[in-house]
Design a protein around this motif. Structure first.
Motif, mmCIF file in Angstrom:
data_model
loop_
_atom_site.group_PDB
_atom_site.id
_atom_site.type_symbol
_atom_site.label_atom_id
_atom_site.label_comp_id
_atom_site.label_asym_id
_atom_site.label_seq_id
_atom_site.Cartn_x
_atom_site.Cartn_y
_atom_site.Cartn_z
ATOM 1 N N ARG A 36 1.956 5.453 -31.429
ATOM 2 C CA ARG A 36 1.161 6.873 -31.264
ATOM 3 C C ARG A 36 0.229 5.609 -30.482
ATOM 4 N NH1 ARG A 36 -0.015 7.463 -36.037
ATOM 5 N NH2 ARG A 36 -2.043 6.754 -36.774
ATOM 6 N N GLN A 37 -0.062 4.747 -30.475
ATOM 7 C CA GLN A 37 -1.768 3.591 -29.770
ATOM 8 C C GLN A 37 -1.091 2.794 -28.730
ATOM 9 O OE1 GLN A 37 -2.919 1.709 -33.501
ATOM 10 N NE2 GLN A 37 -4.546 3.586 -33.702
ATOM 11 N N VAL A 38 0.208 2.514 -28.738
ATOM 12 C CA VAL A 38 0.464 2.103 -27.687
ATOM 13 C C VAL A 38 1.240 2.943 -26.878
ATOM 14 C CG1 VAL A 38 2.157 -0.029 -27.546
ATOM 15 C CG2 VAL A 38 0.027 -0.227 -29.028
ATOM 16 N N SER A 39 1.384 2.072 -25.008
ATOM 17 C CA SER A 39 2.433 3.080 -24.734
ATOM 18 C C SER A 39 2.077 2.177 -23.142
ATOM 19 C CB SER A 39 1.423 4.733 -24.068
ATOM 20 O OG SER A 39 0.069 4.368 -23.794
ATOM 21 N N THR A 40 3.297 3.030 -22.280
ATOM 22 C CA THR A 40 3.543 1.561 -21.458
ATOM 23 C C THR A 40 3.491 2.353 -20.120
ATOM 24 O OG1 THR A 40 4.812 0.336 -22.258
ATOM 25 C CG2 THR A 40 5.484 0.707 -19.948
ATOM 26 N N HIS A 41 3.002 2.244 -18.795
ATOM 27 C CA HIS A 41 3.145 2.902 -17.666
ATOM 28 C C HIS A 41 2.788 2.726 -16.695
ATOM 29 C CE1 HIS A 41 1.091 6.519 -20.031
ATOM 30 N NE2 HIS A 41 0.447 4.916 -20.727
ATOM 31 N N VAL A 42 3.694 2.824 -15.782
ATOM 32 C CA VAL A 42 3.795 2.008 -14.611
ATOM 33 C C VAL A 42 3.369 2.911 -13.465
ATOM 34 C CG1 VAL A 42 5.947 1.867 -12.757
ATOM 35 C CG2 VAL A 42 6.123 1.965 -15.169
ATOM 36 N N LEU A 43 2.278 2.193 -12.806
ATOM 37 C CA LEU A 43 1.533 2.374 -11.022
ATOM 38 C C LEU A 43 2.071 1.876 -10.197
ATOM 39 C CD1 LEU A 43 -2.022 1.901 -12.429
ATOM 40 C CD2 LEU A 43 -1.061 3.635 -13.002
ATOM 41 N N GLU A 44 2.610 3.436 -8.976
ATOM 42 C CA GLU A 44 2.976 2.750 -7.653
ATOM 43 C C GLU A 44 2.227 2.300 -6.940
ATOM 44 O OE1 GLU A 44 6.237 5.041 -7.231
ATOM 45 O OE2 GLU A 44 6.575 5.384 -8.622
ATOM 46 N N VAL A 45 3.225 1.180 -5.900
ATOM 47 C CA VAL A 45 1.827 0.528 -5.138
ATOM 48 C C VAL A 45 2.726 0.220 -3.951
ATOM 49 C CG1 VAL A 45 0.160 -0.945 -4.435
ATOM 50 C CG2 VAL A 45 0.045 -1.145 -6.204
ATOM 51 N N PRO A 46 2.673 1.844 -3.050
ATOM 52 C CA PRO A 46 3.354 1.621 -2.098
ATOM 53 C C PRO A 46 3.146 0.643 -0.827
ATOM 54 C CG PRO A 46 2.017 3.621 -1.936
ATOM 55 C CD PRO A 46 2.053 2.427 -3.439
ATOM 56 N N GLY A 47 2.510 0.079 -0.814
ATOM 57 C CA GLY A 47 2.379 -0.697 0.828
ATOM 58 C C GLY A 47 1.235 -2.111 0.896
ATOM 59 N N PRO A 48 1.130 -2.719 1.061
ATOM 60 C CA PRO A 48 -0.155 -3.660 1.284
ATOM 61 C C PRO A 48 -1.505 -3.398 1.238
ATOM 62 C CG PRO A 48 0.616 -3.436 3.446
ATOM 63 C CD PRO A 48 1.752 -2.842 2.227
ATOM 64 N N ILE A 49 -2.585 -3.985 0.390
ATOM 65 C CA ILE A 49 -3.565 -3.590 0.302
ATOM 66 C C ILE A 49 -4.567 -4.784 0.772
ATOM 67 C CG2 ILE A 49 -3.330 -1.960 -1.560
ATOM 68 C CD1 ILE A 49 -3.958 -3.416 -3.748
ATOM 69 N N ASP A 50 -5.823 -4.921 0.891
ATOM 70 C CA ASP A 50 -6.280 -5.780 1.129
ATOM 71 C C ASP A 50 -7.148 -6.854 0.251
ATOM 72 O OD1 ASP A 50 -6.330 -5.821 4.021
ATOM 73 O OD2 ASP A 50 -7.749 -3.956 4.188
ATOM 74 N N LEU A 101 4.198 -6.534 -9.181
ATOM 75 C CA LEU A 101 4.171 -7.749 -8.184
ATOM 76 C C LEU A 101 3.643 -6.479 -7.145
ATOM 77 C CD1 LEU A 101 5.987 -9.911 -6.470
ATOM 78 C CD2 LEU A 101 7.512 -8.025 -6.508
ATOM 79 N N VAL A 102 2.516 -6.986 -6.007
ATOM 80 C CA VAL A 102 1.851 -6.137 -4.860
ATOM 81 C C VAL A 102 1.715 -6.864 -3.704
ATOM 82 C CG1 VAL A 102 0.221 -5.084 -5.205
ATOM 83 C CG2 VAL A 102 0.328 -5.140 -6.234
ATOM 84 N N ALA A 103 2.011 -7.024 -3.242
ATOM 85 C CA ALA A 103 1.632 -6.928 -1.525
ATOM 86 C C ALA A 103 0.822 -7.001 -0.872
ATOM 87 C CB ALA A 103 2.830 -5.958 -0.366
#
Length: 348
Positions: free
Chosen positions: A249-263, A288-290
Motif C-alpha cells: 500500500r505504500q509503494v506505487s508506480t505512476h507514468v507521466l507522459e511528456v508528449p513533446g519537447p520542453i525548454d 526519456l524526455v525531449a
C-alpha cells in the motif's frame, strides 16, 4: 575519462538470505568476468576457497578467474574513489567493470544517488543496473513484512528470483505477480545455484556507452508497454496504475507522459517542484524526455527527490513514440503527481 570510457557499476541488492552471496560467488568463479572488480561488505560472507591467487594489498584480492575482490571500508563513495586512485597509480590491476554487493538490509537509494550524481564519481563510473535478488521460498512473506525489501525491489532494473529449485512452482509464480505489482518496469528472471550469471550482466565493453539507450527501451516493456502495444501482442492493456493491496500500500508506480519537447528552464522548474513537494518519498524516477530547441532525447533519472543531470541519447529510439517519466513513490498518490503539472510542449 570520457562518457564512453566510464566504468559500468552493477549494484546487487536483496534482502537477507536472498542469494546475493551465491550470485557473487558465481561471478568470482566465472572467467567471463575477468577484469571485474567485485566489492563486498566483508570477505567473511564470500567463500574464496580455491579461487584466491594473491593479494594486491591488504584490501584487494586478485582471484584465479581474473576478478578483483575488494572488502569495502567506509562508504561506497570513499571505497570507489580510493579504488580509482589506486587503479590510476598502479596500486591495483586495471578493472573494466564494478559489481557491488550490498548488505541485506541496505536501502539502495543513497547508493544509487551517489552513482547518479556524485561529482567525484560521475566522470569515472556509470550505474549500469540495480539487480535485486528475491528468495522464491520466503520472498512473498518478506515483501509483505519488510519495507527494506520493498524498496530493494522498487529500485530494481532487474529482479532475479532465486532458490526456484527448492520452491513450489506456485510460490515462484505468485512472487512474480507481487514483484510486478511493486515494480512493473523491472525485468524479472529466475536464477538458481549452478546457473551462469553472465547473461544478467551486460558485457563490460558495451555496458557504459549503451546503458541509457538499453534502459529506455527496457522501461517500455514495463509500465508503458500496454500503451504502445500493437494488436496481437497479447499484452494486457489494463490501466498501468496499480493498487498494490495491503502488502504494497505504500509503494506505487505512476507514468507521466511528456508528449513533446520542453525548454530547459521549464524542465528545471518541473523537476524542482517534484523534489520540493515529494522529497525522499519519490523513490526513483526514470524516463526519456525531449529537451531544448532541437527536441533531442535525454534520459532522466532521479532518486529520493534528487534529479541527476540528464544524459543525451544519440537518437530517439524508434519504439518510443513520445517522452515519459516513470515515478516509483512511497505513499504518493496519483493526485499528488497530477497536482504538479506536467510541462506542455514548447512552441518551436
Amino acid at each position: 575519462m570520457t562518457a564512453a570510457a566510464r566504468i559500468p557499476v552493477d549494484l546487487v541488492t536483496g534482502f537477507l538470505g536472498s542469494g546475493k552471496t551465491t550470485l557473487v560467488n558465481a561471478v568470482l568463479r566465472d572467467a567471463s568476468f575477468a577484469g571485474a572488480m567485485v566489492i563486498v561488505n566483508e570477505f567473511g560472507e564470500v567463500g574464496l576457497d580455491h579461487v584466491l591467487m594473491s593479494a594486491a594489498d591488504d584490501q584487494v584480492l586478485l582471484l584465479d578467474s581474473g576478478c578483483l575482490c575488494c572488502a569495502a571500508s567506509g562508504t561506497l563513495r570513499d571505497t570507489l574513489i580510493d579504488l580509482f586512485a589506486r587503479r590510476s597509480s598502479g596500486g591495483v590491476p586495471p578493472f573494466d567493470r564494478i559489481i557491488v554487493e550490498t548488505s541485506g538490509l541496505a536501502h539502495p537509494g543513497p547508493l544509487v544517488a551517489s552513482l547518479l550524481g556524485d561529482s567525484a564519481l560521475k566522470p569515472r563510473c556509470v550505474l549500469a543496473q540495480v539487480l535485486t535478488l528475491v528468495d522464491a521460498v520466503n520472498g512473498a512473506a518478506t515483501l509483505a513484512r519488510y519495507a527494506e525489501a520493498q524498496r530493494q525491489v522498487a529500485f530494481a532494473d532487474r529482479v532475479l528470483i532465486s532458490k526456484t529449485d527448492i520452491a513450489e512452482p506456485a510460490q515462484a509464480s505468485d512472487l512474480v505477480s507481487r514483484i510486478r505489482e511493486l515494480n512493473p518496469a523491472a525485468e524479472v528472471a529466475r536464477w538458481q545455484r549452478g546457473d551462469s550469471p553472465s547473461r544478467y550482466f551486460a558485457p563490460a565493453a558495451s555496458a557504459a556507452p549503451h546503458a541509457t539507450a538499453v534502459h529506455a527501451e527496457a522501461w517500455l516493456r514495463g509500465p508503458l508497454r500496454p500503451q504502445y502495444a500493437q494488436a496481437g501482442d497479447g499484452v494486457d492493456t489494463a490501466d498501468v496504475e496499480h493498487d498494490h493491496g495491503t502488502a504494497f500500500r505504500q509503494v506505487s508506480t505512476h507514468v507521466l507522459e511528456v508528449p513533446g519537447p520542453i525548454d530547459w528552464p521549464i524542465y528545471a522548474a518541473w523537476t524542482q517542484a517534484l523534489s520540493a513537494r515529494l522529497g525522499a518519498r519519490l523513490l526513483r524516477c526514470k524516463g526519456l524526455v525531449a529537451l531544448g530547441d532541437d527536441g533531442a532525447p535525454w534520459v532522466v533519472q532521479g532518486v529520493q527527490g534528487y534529479f541527476a543531470p540528464p544524459e543525451r541519447l544519440a537518437a530517439w529510439p524508434a519504439s518510443v513514440p513520445h517522452g515519459f517519466l516513470v515515478c516509483i513513490g512511497e505513499s504518493i498518490t496519483r493526485a499528488e503527481l497530477d497536482a504538479i503539472v506536467v510541462p506542455t510542449p514548447s512552441p518551436h
